[in-house]
Design an enzyme around this catalytic site. Sequence first.
Site, PDB file in Angstrom:
ATOM      1  N   ASP A  59       3.224  53.135 -19.734  1.00  0.00           N
ATOM      2  CA  ASP A  59       4.376  52.238 -19.647  1.00  0.00           C
ATOM      3  C   ASP A  59       4.608  51.575 -20.999  1.00  0.00           C
ATOM      4  OD1 ASP A  59       4.671  52.808 -17.024  1.00  0.00           O
ATOM      5  OD2 ASP A  59       3.850  50.931 -16.260  1.00  0.00           O
ATOM      6  N   ASP A  84       3.829  41.225 -22.226  1.00  0.00           N
ATOM      7  CA  ASP A  84       2.700  41.935 -21.599  1.00  0.00           C
ATOM      8  C   ASP A  84       1.421  41.636 -22.382  1.00  0.00           C
ATOM      9  OD1 ASP A  84       3.917  43.437 -19.470  1.00  0.00           O
ATOM     10  OD2 ASP A  84       4.791  44.769 -20.956  1.00  0.00           O
ATOM     11  N   GLU A 131      -4.064  46.192 -16.273  1.00  0.00           N
ATOM     12  CA  GLU A 131      -3.068  47.227 -16.535  1.00  0.00           C
ATOM     13  C   GLU A 131      -2.984  47.507 -18.031  1.00  0.00           C
ATOM     14  OE1 GLU A 131       0.837  46.547 -14.886  1.00  0.00           O
ATOM     15  OE2 GLU A 131       1.690  48.183 -16.031  1.00  0.00           O
ATOM     16  N   GLU A 132      -3.286  46.506 -18.828  1.00  0.00           N
ATOM     17  CA  GLU A 132      -3.130  46.653 -20.277  1.00  0.00           C
ATOM     18  C   GLU A 132      -4.387  47.134 -20.986  1.00  0.00           C
ATOM     19  OE1 GLU A 132      -0.132  46.513 -21.110  1.00  0.00           O
ATOM     20  OE2 GLU A 132       0.614  45.543 -19.300  1.00  0.00           O
ATOM     21  N   ASP A 178      -2.892  42.728 -12.939  1.00  0.00           N
ATOM     22  CA  ASP A 178      -1.665  43.101 -13.647  1.00  0.00           C
ATOM     23  C   ASP A 178      -1.165  41.787 -14.238  1.00  0.00           C
ATOM     24  OD1 ASP A 178       0.798  43.798 -14.560  1.00  0.00           O
ATOM     25  OD2 ASP A 178       1.542  44.615 -12.669  1.00  0.00           O
ATOM     26  N   LEU A 182       1.217  40.908 -16.161  1.00  0.00           N
ATOM     27  CA  LEU A 182       2.654  40.624 -16.165  1.00  0.00           C
ATOM     28  C   LEU A 182       3.374  41.703 -15.371  1.00  0.00           C
ATOM     29  CD1 LEU A 182       5.641  40.351 -17.528  1.00  0.00           C
ATOM     30  CD2 LEU A 182       4.230  38.303 -17.346  1.00  0.00           C
ATOM     31  N   ASP A 183       3.669  41.385 -14.126  1.00  0.00           N
ATOM     32  CA  ASP A 183       4.364  42.357 -13.275  1.00  0.00           C
ATOM     33  C   ASP A 183       5.874  42.175 -13.413  1.00  0.00           C
ATOM     34  OD1 ASP A 183       4.517  44.349 -11.162  1.00  0.00           O
ATOM     35  OD2 ASP A 183       5.291  42.730  -9.928  1.00  0.00           O
ATOM     36  N   GLU A 216      -2.126  46.368  -8.151  1.00  0.00           N
ATOM     37  CA  GLU A 216      -0.792  46.096  -7.603  1.00  0.00           C
ATOM     38  C   GLU A 216      -0.801  46.286  -6.080  1.00  0.00           C
ATOM     39  OE1 GLU A 216       2.278  46.950 -11.221  1.00  0.00           O
ATOM     40  OE2 GLU A 216       1.559  48.758 -10.228  1.00  0.00           O
TER      41      GLU A 216
HETATM   42  O1  F6P Z   1       4.764  47.162 -12.043  1.00  0.00           O
HETATM   43  C1  F6P Z   1       5.649  48.059 -11.610  1.00  0.00           C
HETATM   44  C2  F6P Z   1       7.027  47.500 -11.322  1.00  0.00           C
HETATM   45  O2  F6P Z   1       7.572  46.763 -12.389  1.00  0.00           O
HETATM   46  C3  F6P Z   1       7.146  46.664 -10.025  1.00  0.00           C
HETATM   47  O3  F6P Z   1       6.994  45.306 -10.236  1.00  0.00           O
HETATM   48  C4  F6P Z   1       8.536  47.020  -9.541  1.00  0.00           C
HETATM   49  O4  F6P Z   1       8.649  46.919  -8.130  1.00  0.00           O
HETATM   50  C5  F6P Z   1       8.701  48.440 -10.017  1.00  0.00           C
HETATM   51  O5  F6P Z   1       7.817  48.649 -11.090  1.00  0.00           O
HETATM   52  C6  F6P Z   1      10.108  48.749 -10.477  1.00  0.00           C
HETATM   53  O6  F6P Z   1      10.188  50.094 -10.745  1.00  0.00           O
HETATM   54  P1  F6P Z   1      11.597  50.834 -11.055  1.00  0.00           P
HETATM   55  O7  F6P Z   1      11.992  50.357 -12.419  1.00  0.00           O
HETATM   56  O8  F6P Z   1      11.251  52.293 -11.026  1.00  0.00           O
HETATM   57  O9  F6P Z   1      12.573  50.411 -10.019  1.00  0.00           O
HETATM   58 MG    MG Z   2       3.233  45.678 -12.340  1.00  0.00          MG
END
Ligand code: F6P
Ligand code: MG
Length: 346
Positions: free
Chosen positions: A63, A69, A91-92, A110, A112-113, A277
């Site tokens: 990613d 992040d 995650e990092e 994670d 920073l989600d 997650e």
């Molecule tokens: O960490 C992954 C994430 O950012 C989630 O928080 C989120 O639900 C999803 O990915 C969004 O993914 P996409 O951009 O494919 O919709």
């Molecule tokens: Mg995330």
Amino acid sequence: MRHGATLGDTLHAQGHDAAGARALARVIEALAGAARELAEVIATPAAGESLGARVGSDNSDGDQQRKLDLVAEEICREALRGAGVGPYLSEETEGPLTLDPAGSLAVAIDPLDGSSNIEVNGVIGTIFSILPAPESAKADPEVAFTQTGRAQIAAGFFMYGPQTRLVLTVGAGVDVYALDRASGAFRLVESGVRIPSGGAEYAVNASNRRYWREPVRRYIDDCCLGADGPRGANFNMRWNGSMVADAYRVLTRGGLFLYPADSRRGYEHGRLRLLYEASPVAFLTEQAGGAAIDGQDPILDIPPSRPHARTPVIFGDADEVEILHQNHLVTSTTPRDARTRLGAAV
Ligand code: F6P
Ligand code: MG
């Protein structure tokens, strides 16, 4: 515990054995300290600083990383360093690390989600899972992250939105705290959260419809047919692009969240990572009376095949999850044995 009580008060009132409770409280309070700091950075970045700027590197799982992040990773790791945490997986980070060789707990995080929400001032969060650190993890921290989600002692997420909130379970229900900016304390605003049933609302990135497999496509198509279709009800759709925000809505208002596997390259096992997650959110969901599956099995029963393993995720109102489960049973052509340890391919 009465509303307005601080996180510290409630943690110390939990009925665990004394040493275990103290160790757990130390870790959760360290995470709360990190979230407080992060909330401040997010709300008031330095003049001219773009926290959403791409930093030109990819994380361990490919990613694209943003400035925030990296800042979040640094803040969380440093906060946990002195908190009795042994094995640490983020995650990092490339793989698991050992923060304190004497630490009795392991943390998967994670930091920073929902990174894509940073530049649009949307809701973002920090998700964490706290596991016991087995003795053998002293030699190899990865051992701690081969446990299934059932081994979690506590899990939760912080949500940086109009308010900074903490949604937490220590295995005895789900509590919600809000950051009181004046005192810096997280204060209890709701305890014993239960996912309401019958909420006709789902969250999915519908732009991926053409890549979905039949069980998911059928479920969403039936919802889209509304009151005239087989569900006999008009459904609403919401997608935040940040799982914490969608998870918070599901816990509050019911309905369902899905990030299924699909036929895009790299999405064969979905997008979300199992250990930091899916598992923590699954623990919260089950503790709030809901269900969380990969299509066939409870998320909490999936053995991680590697630290950054992905899994398809379906969670929320147990009745809605069951409809998807039945769809999968009818259409699944994947032999169960072939799916294990590779992550389910639903
Ligand atoms: O960490 C992954 C994430 O950012 C989630 O928080 C989120 O639900 C999803 O990915 C969004 O993914 P996409 O951009 O494919 O919709
Ligand atoms: Mg995330």
